[in-house]
Design a protein around this motif. Structure first.
Motif, PDB file in Angstrom:
ATOM      1  N   GLU A   1     -13.344   4.718   1.235  1.00  0.00           N
ATOM      2  CA  GLU A   1     -14.761   5.101   1.244  1.00  0.00           C
ATOM      3  C   GLU A   1     -15.719   3.921   1.389  1.00  0.00           C
ATOM      4  O   GLU A   1     -16.878   4.093   1.704  1.00  0.00           O
ATOM      5  N   LEU A   2     -15.198   2.718   1.138  1.00  0.00           N
ATOM      6  CA  LEU A   2     -16.062   1.548   1.284  1.00  0.00           C
ATOM      7  C   LEU A   2     -16.310   1.214   2.756  1.00  0.00           C
ATOM      8  O   LEU A   2     -17.154   0.400   3.079  1.00  0.00           O
ATOM      9  N   GLY A   3     -15.537   1.815   3.647  1.00  0.00           N
ATOM     10  CA  GLY A   3     -15.686   1.519   5.068  1.00  0.00           C
ATOM     11  C   GLY A   3     -15.246   0.103   5.401  1.00  0.00           C
ATOM     12  O   GLY A   3     -15.892  -0.611   6.156  1.00  0.00           O
ATOM     13  N   VAL A   4     -14.128  -0.286   4.796  1.00  0.00           N
ATOM     14  CA  VAL A   4     -13.654  -1.658   4.974  1.00  0.00           C
ATOM     15  C   VAL A   4     -13.036  -1.839   6.353  1.00  0.00           C
ATOM     16  O   VAL A   4     -12.304  -0.971   6.825  1.00  0.00           O
ATOM     17  N   ILE A   5     -13.370  -2.971   6.998  1.00  0.00           N
ATOM     18  CA  ILE A   5     -12.752  -3.243   8.292  1.00  0.00           C
ATOM     19  C   ILE A   5     -11.495  -4.075   8.082  1.00  0.00           C
ATOM     20  O   ILE A   5     -11.160  -4.441   6.967  1.00  0.00           O
ATOM     21  N   ASP A   6     -10.801  -4.355   9.147  1.00  0.00           N
ATOM     22  CA  ASP A   6      -9.550  -5.126   9.132  1.00  0.00           C
ATOM     23  C   ASP A   6      -8.418  -4.386   8.439  1.00  0.00           C
ATOM     24  O   ASP A   6      -7.377  -4.943   8.179  1.00  0.00           O
TER      25      ASP A   6
ATOM     26  N   GLU B   1       0.827  -1.211   0.000  1.00  0.00           N
ATOM     27  CA  GLU B   1       0.000   0.000   0.000  1.00  0.00           C
ATOM     28  C   GLU B   1       0.863   1.263   0.000  1.00  0.00           C
ATOM     29  O   GLU B   1       0.515   2.241  -0.646  1.00  0.00           O
TER      30      GLU B   1
ATOM     31  N   SER C   1      -6.846   2.784  -0.296  1.00  0.00           N
ATOM     32  CA  SER C   1      -7.568   3.115  -1.536  1.00  0.00           C
ATOM     33  C   SER C   1      -9.057   2.779  -1.435  1.00  0.00           C
ATOM     34  O   SER C   1      -9.869   3.356  -2.137  1.00  0.00           O
ATOM     35  N   HIS C   2      -9.409   1.828  -0.571  1.00  0.00           N
ATOM     36  CA  HIS C   2     -10.825   1.498  -0.421  1.00  0.00           C
ATOM     37  C   HIS C   2     -11.437   2.178   0.813  1.00  0.00           C
ATOM     38  O   HIS C   2     -12.389   1.684   1.395  1.00  0.00           O
TER      39      HIS C   2
END
Lengths: 416, 251
Positions: free
Chosen positions: A368-373, A78, A365-366
């Protein structure tokens, strides 16, 4: 003069160059080397220390290369660009800035900027070489780079343009320096002009590498190329004050009147450029606070998050505010105060580059998706290997500067 | 008292033809919302997605320059995170443990009613306007002229990682063994070029999450899913303008 263009014929240049080489360079260089060997002890201590630094850094670099950069460096999938990229930028920003500021004198004929020309051009070559050395240890396949840059160019790629133009820039600057040494000022001017044009084009392309990444809102936009050129001039001015001061210390000499006037002019330009950087930074922050969510996160990380120390102490205080007031107070005359200002600026600008590169990547990069972990801000800290290579780049500048001061006798040049 | 004389011959007609398009849309939208409420919310739920539907699939609909124009539709709500797709990808494409070509992201909505977690499979979006291809200095990554797949030439890659920086979808990593950046190529070298019709991940999925096919073929599954308007279809990060060929939908 209407005959200028005609007199640019290659044969004449060659004749001119060889004539001056025969008469002066061979003999003076010989005596210079003798003189070089009779330097003071502290000079040699510094030289040897820098030499050891370069050696250990080179060892670290080769070791890291063998081990694989994935293991040796702190960069991740990343955050792929770390301190080596930011240090490369730091060095080439300085080089471009040195080129731009020196061109004010010997390309555009402003007399006050002429005495600094030789040292400045020399340092421009040294800093770009240091930059290339650092990036050599960042690019995974540097040898392929040389081959495919030539046979498989992608003309839409900013990296291709930057690499190619900086290659040309380095050649022009080296030719210019040789011509300055030989006293062929007319041809040096042409070479300097070509160096300036390619340097500005190359450097704005470096800014555009970031500014044209349309998936990265932190960098995207025309801001980057413009900012890079403006900050290059600030870097260049700071480096001129810093190294000219040290040059006179190394040679244990007093500055003459034209040189003092020259530094005064550089200090004034430097103050102006710091003000420009303050202006740019203020608007970057203000516009960044009402941007896409990812950019707002990154700006907040600088203002009050994990990068706030870097931002407020190094970038703002050391890089902008303190030098601005020191330079104002020095009025271009108090050389010690100017030196402190330039040293602070160089430190601040180094961190500025680091933040510019790293903070642009810390928001996933993700996001806005509200990704956890995945952490809301990605971590990066440079590894020992990366730091060693950075120090090695600085060692290259230090050694070349010291040797240059001796061999080229303090880069004296007659005002013409 | 004198009344102004009306020019009845040249009076403007005030029928519905004078209502601007935007007004009509607003009216239609209002109608849809109201009907949606009475229809038990099923239509209502589609209304906020109307823009997305048109923004994503309409934009590319009918413009498929490649033959076959490979594409994947991900039916997101079917994914249960069994990770068979990841496993199949690793085995098929020799992906090392420190990297991945495809991943499953998890999203949690704590205040949601009922199901609180959803899984979002991600992979290279094989964009029509790929930022990585523009940025590569030596054309080591390129858009395949026939299939539209964003490919890697492992022998050319200089490892500058600008493509990793350029990618809006985090789809690239540096592969040490190959001395090159590696990424999803829809299994072109490992499966498609050998006559298989599905990618390894699509073939391995037990829940039919990953629908793979030729978007330029009106008879294909992907064409049918992308071109319908009953259910919302979207792409990730449309604001970047990369024009992905990986679409997302539910149901």
């Amino acid at each position: 003069m209407p005959d200028d263009s005609k007199s640019l014929r290659v044969s004449e240049i060659v004749k001119d160059v060889t004539r001056s080489f025969d008469s002066t360079v061979a003999t003076t260089w010989y005596s210079n080397i003798l003189e070089f060997l009779s330097g003071s002890r502290s000079f040699y201590v510094l030289l040897i220390l820098s030499g050891i630094l370069i050696f250990t850094s080179a060892m670290s670099g080769v070791y890291a290369m063998n081990m694989g950069y994935r293991h040796a460096y702190g960069v991740t999938r990343e955050i792929s660009w770390g301190i080596l990229i930011s240090t490369y930028i730091f060095f080439v920003v300085t080089s471009t800035g040195l080129c731009i500021v020196s061109s004010i004198g010997h390309v555009f004929g402003v007399r006050d900027f002429m005495p600094i020309a030789k040292r400045t051009v020399f340092l421009a070559i040294v800093t770009i070489l240091a930059g290339f050395t650092v990036i050599f240890f960042d690019v995974e396949n540097p040898l392929r780079m040389a081959v495919y840059n030539a046979i498989s160019p992608n003309l839409t790629s900013n990296i291709w343009w930057m690499g190619t133009l900086y290659g040309a820039y380095m050649v022009f600057m080296i030719v210019e320096f040789i011509l300055l040494l030989l006293g062929s000022h007319k041809y040096a001017m042409y070479s300097g002009l070509l160096g300036l044009l390619s340097g500005i084009a190359a450097h704005s392309n470096l800014g555009a590498i970031f500014g044209m990444l349309h998936g990265r809102e932190y960098w995207y936009g025309p801001y980057m190329p413009i900012y890079f050129i403006a900050s290059a001039m600030a870097s260049g001015c700071a480096a001129i004050i810093f190294f000219t001061y040290l040059g006179y210390k190394v040679n244990n000499e007093m500055m003459d009147k034209p040189m003092e006037r020259s530094l005064e002019a550089v200090a004034r330009l430097c103050t102006l450029m710091v003000a420009v950087i303050i202006f740019f930074t203020a608007w970057k922050i203000i516009t960044g606070l009402v941007a896409a969510p990812g950019k707002v996160e990154a700006i907040k990380a600088m203002l009050s998050g994990p990068y706030s120390l870097n931002f407020w102490v190094f970038e703002v205080l050391a890089g902008m505010v303190a030098p601005f007031f020191l330079l104002l107070r020095s009025r271009g005359k108090n050389i010690n105060m100017m030196f402190i200002a330039s040293a602070l600026m160089i430190t601040g600008i180094f961190i500025m580059r680091y933040d510019l590169v790293v903070v642009g990547q810390i928001v996933p990069s993700h996001h806005e998706l509200g990704v956890i972990d995945s952490p809301s801000l990605l971590p990066y800290s440079p590894s020992l290997y990366e730091i060693m290579i950075v120090l090695g780049g600085m060692g290259i500048v230090a050694v070349s500067f010291l040797i240059g001061e001796r061999i080229f006798k303090g880069h004296k040049s007659e005002v013409h | 008292m004198k009344f102004p004389k009306l020019d009845t011959e040249n009076l403007k007609k005030e029928n519905s033809a004078q209502v601007p398009m935007i007004e009509r849309r607003e009216f239609l939208r209002m109608g849809l919302i109201i009907t949606g409420v009475f229809a038990g919310g099923t239509i209502l739920s589609a209304v906020p997605h109307m823009n997305k539907v048109f923004a994503s699939s309409r934009e590319t609909a009918g413009k498929y320059p490649y033959k076959p124009h490979y594409s994947m539709v991900i039916r997101q709500d079917r994914c249960i995170d069994c990770e068979r797709c990841l496993e199949a990808c690793i085995i098929t494409n020799d992906v090392p443990d420190y990297g991945y070509r495809t991943a499953i992201l998890q999203r949690e909505v704590p205040d949601a009613v009922g199901q609180k977690r959803e899984f979002i499979p991600v992979l290279c979006n094989q964009c029509n306007n790929p930022p990585c291809v523009r940025a590569c200095p030596v054309k080591a990554t390129y858009k395949d002229k026939q299939t539209g797949i964003v490919m890697m030439d492992y022998t050319k890659c200089i490892g500058c990682k600008v493509c990793v920086m350029a990618c809006p979808y985090n789809a690239r990593y540096f592969n040490e063994e190959r001395h090159s950046i590696d990424k999803c190529n829809f299994c072109f070298d490992t499966r498609l070029s050998k006559g298989e019709s599905l990618t390894a991940c699509a073939a391995a999925c037990p829940a039919g999450v990953r629908v793979f096919g030729d978007l330029s073929d009106p008879g294909s599954n992907v064409y049918g899913l992308v071109h319908q308007i009953e259910k919302p279809v979207w792409v990730l990060r449309p604001e970047v303008g990369a024009k992905p060929n990986v679409f997302y939908m539910k149901g």
